[in-house]
Design an enzyme around this catalytic site. Structure first.
Site, PDB file in Angstrom:
ATOM      1  N   HIS A  61      24.357 -15.132  -4.218  1.00 46.15           N
ATOM      2  CA  HIS A  61      23.639 -12.865  -3.412  1.00 46.15           C
ATOM      3  C   HIS A  61      23.956 -11.961  -4.650  1.00 46.15           C
ATOM      4  CE1 HIS A  61      24.286 -14.799   0.894  1.00 46.15           C
ATOM      5  NE2 HIS A  61      25.348 -15.865  -0.147  1.00 46.15           N
TER       6      HIS A  61
ATOM      7  N   GLU B 199      42.373  -3.537 -31.282  1.00 44.03           N
ATOM      8  CA  GLU B 199      42.735  -3.236 -30.023  1.00 44.03           C
ATOM      9  C   GLU B 199      43.941  -3.935 -29.362  1.00 44.03           C
ATOM     10  OE1 GLU B 199      38.308  -4.598 -30.457  1.00 44.03           O
ATOM     11  OE2 GLU B 199      40.214  -4.802 -31.457  1.00 44.03           O
TER      12      GLU B 199
ATOM     13  N   GLY C 130      39.412 -18.518 -33.421  1.00 42.34           N
ATOM     14  CA  GLY C 130      39.416 -17.750 -32.477  1.00 42.34           C
ATOM     15  C   GLY C 130      39.249 -18.089 -31.450  1.00 42.34           C
TER      16      GLY C 130
END
Length: 536
Positions: free
Chosen positions: A369, A201, A252
């Site tokens: 909420h 990626e 990592g």
């Protein structure tokens, strides 16, 4: 050295018996009524972090057994093995030494090389504004993204003027495209973060960014692209000449303290980055030296085990009541679930008990909420972790500052109210005594009251920081790191590998050419059907 697994300790059976006798029926409201000093007894100040553990479903007897469990599993020896640089990541034959990255100069393992790397990285970071850059795009994923992105967001109040940080991680072009559209190539610096410089990626996004830069007339790749990677050869082939490397003992998800923290240093400056390290080091020393019964990472992990393995609670919600910490839940998801989401012990034997809970959350008051309805009245009991900050840092003055300070009091009141409500609940009788809103004529008062009642007795922990500063954030993150270590040590698992992500990567590489060719030979029926549908 081989250490006993938690279920091999006599304390394990004693804990199960205590849970059946007292833990299952434990009521927080009754505990506070009968223990006038419960708050004092169950609160603790560690470096930069005050913790209120009093609203947890635990008593002194359970804690005593959990501490015995830690002793039986050799926790202190396991802790020392990590700090000593032993290869506790045994499946990869690696030491686990993120603590060495934040040790003061002149101390710690690999001290000279750590300090040399830090000095070089900070010198570059402090040179970025003078080099004419206004925007920095950090391209990485997983541990190379979550930590830096979380810290830069959290420490915006300490950000240097004139520099804006952007984080791109997803291979989905919808992540990169809107970032690039708003930038001027001439004043943009790209930081490519990949330890091996092979992460699919990250390389895809880096190549796309490079193509965009060159299409806009950019030619000086060496000036506008730098790498945090140990693969200098691959970075050089890309056109990068400035590369910051690090070591295989830096995992990592524990790497924000290393050169992976370059975007943090660019954003807040070298002095503040050092304060971040100092806060983490202070928590390291607390974890290493405090007695287990007064050791905050240890106590939190013991409560986690009590909840996960005896109460059967499957998840934990993290609710930071500070907008700067809105990325903390995502960061903690990787830290905990990638570390302790394991189903076999160190010997490769299947575990007969649960390990990592699901970690999730949202910044308060937004979460109130969204999902707090389930926390208060749902069928699952989900422990909640509240994080409050006493003193805000808005960077404004005048009437606006007065208004924002008033809003901060509202924020703190909401934080306290939610933990109070989770614990206290509301009985049907209490609901009957209130004036209810207009309801359907077909519902009698008793029915409405049942809808408006809350079971209560729902546990929570509250952390309080005096302020959200580089030092306090460093301590908070290190606290979570060591907590995860303790849980994994007692469960008898390797918290520092992540083989679970590898299978999907391998299958992705095999499927990518099939998306071009349309070949479905040998695939399972579902994957073949989906591939055909996507190609149609």
């Amino acid at each position: 050295m081989k250490f006993p697994r938690c279920d091999q300790s006599p304390a394990w059976g004693a804990l199960q018996a205590h849970y059946e006798a007292a833990g299952r029926s434990f009521d927080l409201r009754q505990a506070f009524a009968t223990e006038p000093d419960r708050f004092a007894d169950w609160s603790l100040r560690s470096p930069e972090v005050f913790a209120d553990l009093s609203k947890n479903r635990i008593d002194a007897a359970a804690l005593k057994l959990l501490l015995q469990l830690a002793q039986d599993c050799g926790l202190e020896s396991q802790r020392e093995a990590m700090f000593a640089g032993e290869a506790i990541n045994h499946t990869e034959g690696r030491a686990v030494l993120h603590t060495a990255l934040r040790a003061p100069a002149g101390s710690g393992l690999h001290g000279a090389e750590v300090q040399a790397s830090l000095e070089r990285m900070l010198a570059f970071a402090d040179s970025v504004p003078a080099a004419g850059f206004t925007d920095v795009v950090h391209i990485g994923i997983g541990g190379s993204d979550l930590g830096p992105a979380m810290v830069v967001q959290a420490l915006q109040a300490y950000g240097r003027p004139g520099i804006k940080l952007h984080f791109v991680s997803n291979v989905d072009g919808h992540d990169l495209a809107p970032v690039l559209q708003a930038l001027n190539p001439a004043s943009t610096l790209f930081v490519i973060a990949s330890k091996t410089f092979t992460t699919q990626e990250t390389l895809a996004n880096a190549l796309a960014a490079k193509a965009w830069f060159q299409a806009a007339g950019g030619t000086d790749i060496a000036k506008h692209f730098v790498a945090t990677s140990s693969n200098t050869q691959a970075a050089g082939a890309f056109g990068i000449t400035t590369t910051f490397g690090f070591w295989d003992w830096v995992g990592g998800r524990y790497s924000l303290w290393s050169v992976i923290g370059l975007p943090i240093a660019i954003a807040i400056g070298g002095e503040n980055f050092r304060a971040l390290l100092a806060g983490a080091n202070a928590m390291d020393e607390h974890f290493r030296s405090a007695p287990l019964a007064q050791n905050l990472p240890v106590l939190l992990a013991l409560i986690d085990i009590w909840y996960r393995n005896f109460h059967g609670f499957t998840s934990r919600s993290v609710a930071p009541y500070h907008q700067g910490l809105k990325r903390l839940p995502a960061y903690l998801q990787q830290l905990e679930m990638e570390s302790n989401g394991k189903g076999v012990d160190r010997e490769g034997q299947a575990l007969p008990y649960a390990t990592s809970p699901v970690v999730w959350g949202e910044a308060g008051t937004n979460g109130q909420h969204a999902y707090f309805q389930m926390l208060h009245q749902g069928t699952d009991v989900i422990p909640v972790e509240f994080i409050a900050v006493k003193t805000p840092r808005f960077g404004v003055s005048g009437e606006l500052l007065e208004r924002l300070n008033d809003q901060h009091q509202k924020l703190l009141a909401n934080c306290l109210a939610q933990s109070q409500a989770l614990m206290q609940g509301k009985s049907v009788e209490e609901a009957l005594g209130e004036k209810a809103p207009t309801a359907s004529a077909s519902l009698d008062a008793q029915t409405v009251a049942r809808h408006r009642s809350f079971p209560g007795n729902r546990p929570s922990t509250t952390f309080v920081l005096d302020e959200l500063s580089p030092r306090s954030l460093g301590a908070l993150v290190a606290l979570y790191e060591h907590r995860v270590f303790v849980s994994g040590a007692l469960w008898g698992i390797n918290s520092f590998d992540q083989w679970g992500v590898e299978l999907g990567k391998a299958l992705c590489s095999a499927l990518l050419p099939r998306l071009v060719s349309g070949d479905v030979a040998g695939l399972d029926g579902s994957t073949a059907g989906l591939l055909k549908h996507l190609k149609a």
